[in-house]
Design an enzyme around this catalytic site. Sequence first.
Site, PDB file in Angstrom:
ATOM      1  CG  MET A   1      -1.866  -1.226   1.257  1.00  0.00           C
ATOM      2  SD  MET A   1      -2.906  -1.380  -0.223  1.00  0.00           S
ATOM      3  CE  MET A   1      -4.148  -0.119   0.152  1.00  0.00           C
TER       4      MET A   1
ATOM      5  CG  ASN B   1      -0.006  -3.582  -8.392  1.00  0.00           C
ATOM      6  OD1 ASN B   1       0.003  -4.238  -7.338  1.00  0.00           O
ATOM      7  ND2 ASN B   1      -0.877  -2.613  -8.614  1.00  0.00           N
TER       8      ASN B   1
ATOM      9  CG  HIS C   1      -6.230  -2.511  -9.948  1.00  0.00           C
ATOM     10  ND1 HIS C   1      -6.058  -1.668  -8.864  1.00  0.00           N
ATOM     11  CD2 HIS C   1      -7.429  -2.175 -10.473  1.00  0.00           C
ATOM     12  CE1 HIS C   1      -7.099  -0.863  -8.759  1.00  0.00           C
ATOM     13  NE2 HIS C   1      -7.943  -1.157  -9.724  1.00  0.00           N
TER      14      HIS C   1
ATOM     15  CB  SER D   1      -5.649  -5.861 -14.606  1.00  0.00           C
ATOM     16  OG  SER D   1      -6.991  -5.638 -15.004  1.00  0.00           O
TER      17      SER D   1
ATOM     18  CG  ASP E   1      -3.796   0.707 -10.055  1.00  0.00           C
ATOM     19  OD1 ASP E   1      -2.851   0.003  -9.664  1.00  0.00           O
ATOM     20  OD2 ASP E   1      -4.649   1.167  -9.299  1.00  0.00           O
TER      21      ASP E   1
END
Lengths: 219, 219
Positions: free
Chosen positions: A109, A126, A128, A155, A164
């Site tokens: 985070m 990452n 998401h 994703s 993102d």
Amino acid sequence: MAPKKWKWYRKQSVNGTDRKSRLGVLISGSGTNLQAIIDACEAGRINAEVVCVISNKASAFGLERAAKHGIPAIHLDHRNFAGRPEYDAELVKTLNSHSVELVILAGFMRIVTPTLLNAFNNRVMNIHPALLPAFPGIDAQKQALEYGVKVSGCSVHFVDAGTDTGPVILQSVVPVLENDTVETLSERIHVEEHKLYPEAVRLFCEGRLSVEGRRVRIS
Amino acid sequence: MAPKKWKWYRKQSVNGTDRKSRLGVLISGSGTNLQAIIDACEAGRINAEVVCVISNKASAFGLERAAKHGIPAIHLDHRNFAGRPEYDAELVKTLNSHSVELVILAGFMRIVTPTLLNAFNNRVMNIHPALLPAFPGIDAQKQALEYGVKVSGCSVHFVDAGTDTGPVILQSVVPVLENDTVETLSERIHVEEHKLYPEAVRLFCEGRLSVEGRRVRIS
């Protein structure tokens, strides 16, 4: 002008054995995606090993998961650093000290800065919980329910300087059901995340991903 | 505050027979979605009939499709009107003269105004070749390819004053393949459109759609 192309050429070991790729995972919490990736490595589905887990929170349960699997579990408290670049410089130092090749954000985070991204160019992933570019940022499932979409999903993407916005590697779809709450939708997406993230890492470790412009090619 | 709720109460015929809902379809071109809806009505999959087809272009092939099925095919040239509201007022007049209950945009390349939307509140539908809210507006498939998504699809939604921003009724997903072009992706999405749009119209005509805030409930 042709789009800029990028490909990660995996270094083979000198003696030609099937060397494992070295993964570093950054977390802030429970680390269920970390667990999915550890499990996939241990089961041999990914030819890689998680060589360090770093959390900005001391209480992150993911640190216990790492320790249980004999993986170095490192707490780096962001509050001990002057700012994001300083914190990220320490992340880079720690990741490099473990010869990490791919950095995996798994519920980390924190906004990452060019300090980390430049050190691991197209080597930071990452996941998401939405079908990007829809619903970036926090509370993606809540955003999806409020918009009223009928499908959502998750994703896996390479991380760039935006929120993102990086090149999408894989996406998986789930239905949004009539009586869904944030909890039920999140749970349905989690199941997909735990399959999708190891799959994306596997493709990377097999040297099958390349980035052309902002399209990720899978060979 | 509870979200505003809306439901269309379908008027039954006085003698209780299974009266058909009356559809008006607006087009500008080939009208393949129009054809899918005509076919679904004629096959009895939707308890409705297309009672008029209106095009702003004289050359729209959809007008021929309508005529072939004995449906009034009307050319209303937008260039003959002072502005959008005036054009939409004529649309409303024409639709009302055919007692249209549901207005279906099927490749209608015009922005509609509150003049139409207020006359047919929550009774104007559109289909968009992307998974809204991703890639609204024109060239949705090109946008999707340029972004590099791994899945796309189509969305049927109620029309509001924004561009492709209205409440989503149904969505259908297709994969984006490695070598897709705008043409191949569009073709794959078209196949889904021709199933999805008749299905959304069917749900409407069966009185099974309600709008709560911006979530469309299907009973």
